[in-house]
Design a protein around this motif. Structure first.
Motif, short mmCIF file in Angstrom:
data_model
loop_
_atom_site.label_atom_id
_atom_site.label_comp_id
_atom_site.label_asym_id
_atom_site.label_seq_id
_atom_site.Cartn_x
_atom_site.Cartn_y
_atom_site.Cartn_z
N VAL A 32 38.45 32.26 34.15
CA VAL A 32 38.37 33.31 35.17
C VAL A 32 39.79 33.79 35.51
N VAL A 33 39.95 35.10 35.62
CA VAL A 33 41.18 35.69 36.15
C VAL A 33 40.85 36.32 37.49
N ILE A 34 41.51 35.82 38.55
CA ILE A 34 41.32 36.39 39.89
C ILE A 34 42.52 37.27 40.20
N MET A 35 42.30 38.57 40.18
CA MET A 35 43.36 39.53 40.48
C MET A 35 43.46 39.66 42.00
N ASP A 36 44.56 39.19 42.53
CA ASP A 36 44.69 38.99 43.97
C ASP A 36 45.31 40.21 44.65
N LEU A 37 44.61 40.73 45.65
CA LEU A 37 45.14 41.80 46.49
C LEU A 37 45.51 41.28 47.87
N GLU A 38 45.24 39.99 48.12
CA GLU A 38 45.40 39.47 49.47
C GLU A 38 46.70 38.69 49.66
N ASP A 39 46.64 37.37 49.68
CA ASP A 39 47.79 36.55 50.07
C ASP A 39 49.02 36.75 49.19
N ALA A 40 48.82 37.00 47.90
CA ALA A 40 49.94 37.08 46.97
C ALA A 40 50.62 38.44 46.96
N VAL A 41 50.15 39.37 47.78
CA VAL A 41 50.68 40.74 47.74
C VAL A 41 51.22 41.13 49.11
N ALA A 42 52.46 41.59 49.14
CA ALA A 42 53.09 42.03 50.39
C ALA A 42 52.42 43.30 50.90
N PRO A 43 52.43 43.53 52.21
CA PRO A 43 51.76 44.72 52.77
C PRO A 43 52.20 46.03 52.12
N ALA A 52 46.48 48.83 40.36
CA ALA A 52 46.75 48.07 39.14
C ALA A 52 45.57 47.17 38.78
N ALA A 53 44.97 46.53 39.76
CA ALA A 53 43.82 45.66 39.49
C ALA A 53 42.66 46.47 38.94
N ALA A 54 42.38 47.60 39.55
CA ALA A 54 41.27 48.44 39.08
C ALA A 54 41.51 48.92 37.66
N GLU A 55 42.75 49.32 37.37
CA GLU A 55 43.08 49.79 36.02
C GLU A 55 42.95 48.65 35.01
N ALA A 56 43.39 47.45 35.39
CA ALA A 56 43.31 46.31 34.47
C ALA A 56 41.87 45.97 34.15
N ILE A 69 38.16 40.36 41.48
CA ILE A 69 39.18 40.96 42.34
C ILE A 69 39.05 40.37 43.74
N ARG A 70 40.11 39.70 44.21
CA ARG A 70 40.10 39.19 45.58
C ARG A 70 40.65 40.29 46.49
N ILE A 71 39.79 40.78 47.36
CA ILE A 71 40.16 41.85 48.27
C ILE A 71 40.73 41.28 49.56
N ASN A 72 41.24 42.15 50.39
CA ASN A 72 41.62 41.78 51.74
C ASN A 72 40.38 41.79 52.64
N ARG A 73 40.44 41.08 53.73
CA ARG A 73 39.31 41.06 54.65
C ARG A 73 38.91 42.47 55.06
N LEU A 74 37.63 42.65 55.31
CA LEU A 74 37.12 43.99 55.60
C LEU A 74 37.64 44.52 56.94
N SER A 90 34.28 47.96 38.58
CA SER A 90 33.19 47.09 38.11
C SER A 90 33.68 45.76 37.52
N PRO A 91 34.36 44.94 38.31
CA PRO A 91 34.69 43.59 37.84
C PRO A 91 33.42 42.74 37.80
N HIS A 92 33.55 41.53 37.29
CA HIS A 92 32.39 40.64 37.33
C HIS A 92 32.05 40.26 38.76
N ALA A 93 33.06 40.17 39.63
CA ALA A 93 32.81 39.78 41.01
C ALA A 93 33.91 40.29 41.92
#
Length: 286
Positions: A32-43, A52-56, A69-74, A90-93
């Protein structure tokens, strides 16, 4: 809930703001590859990382790896845009962080339905707080899109004011509860990450412990952790051979028009065959 036969031994977090990391993930032996938009990414890099995640994901160059794709909290300023971009790719999850209630899962589900997300796009939930663990049963039952629970045990240790030990004795109750709820609801469940990337012995120890508890795999933060984790969660040669025998016996029975098979005096049903196929998937026979 739909149980999956996908191997999820190793789930590697990759910061979506790092183009080289996303490219490298195409060659790594993680499940599994979890493309992180949350903790690992500066504001200030959130929007760029989202694109970039969507394009990948849309690029489709990751082979059989499961893409999440790990999103930020809603309730953050980035959450809604994250969902819109993820659904469009359309990622797997879609991985929802810091879940503490079933209503958060239902909110994400409603947004995905409104955006006409593909039925195959699942929801994963991160459980990271005492409140999340206390509400775990309701969270796990919230949506038919839910496929996997992901433990955030580093945050839980801090919230509990517990000691962060390799044997994780303060977390045994939470770990066991997570596995029990996941199994009751037909979900997969992944162990939390091991932060010391130079301590392979500690990583392997925790992987073996997690497998003994019943976890399906472990989240990782560095490519060097993939091989030891895959090995720790892989079934033994004896387990693989037995799985092959079960599948062969059940398929032969099906071809003969029977719903049951007998192997070494034991009754073999569809559930046994499904479990055996999962063993082969975990062994890398995809």
């Amino acid at each position: 809930m739909i149980a999956s036969s996908r191997p999820r031994r190793s789930a590697l977090y990759m910061p979506a703001s790092n183009a080289r990391a996303l490219e490298k993930a195409k060659t790594l032996d993680c499940d599994v590859v979890i493309m992180d938009l949350e903790d690992a990414v500066a504001p200030e890099a959130k929007a760029e990382a989202r694109a970039a995640a969507a394009e990948a994901v849309r690029g489709g160059d990751y082979g059989e790896r499961e893409l999440v794709i790990r999103i930020n909290r809603l309730d953050t300023e980035w959450g809604i845009a994250d969902v819109q971009a993820a659904v469009g790719a359309s990622p797997h999850a879609i991985l929802l962080p810091k879940v503490e209630s079933a209503s958060e899962v239902l909110q994400l589900e409603a947004m995905m339905e409104g955006l006409k997300a593909r039925p195959e796009t699942r929801i994963w939930c991160m459980i990271e707080t005492p409140r999340g663990f206390l509400k775990l049963e309701k969270i796990a039952a919230a949506s038919p899109r839910l496929a996997c629970l992901v433990m955030g045990l580093a945050d839980l240790v801090k919230d509990l004011r517990a000691l962060d030990t390799v044997d994780r004795a303060p977390l045994h109750f939470a770990m066991s509860r997570a596995v029990m709820v996941a199994r009751a609801m037909g979900l997969d469940v992944l162990d939390g990450m091991y932060p010391n990337i130079k301590d392979e012995d500690g990583l392997v120890r925790q992987c073996r412990q997690a497998r003994a508890f019943g976890f399906d795999g472990k989240t990782l933060i560095h490519p060097s952790q993939i091989a030891p984790t895959n090995a720790a969660f892989a079934p033994s040669d004896a387990e693989v051979e037995q799985a092959r025998r079960i599948i062969a016996a059940f398929e032969a029975a099906e071809q003969a028009g029977k719903g049951l098979a007998v192997l070494n005096g034991q009754m073999i049903e569809a559930l046994h065959a499904q479990t055996a196929r999962r063993v082969l998937a975990m062994a890398g026979e995809r």
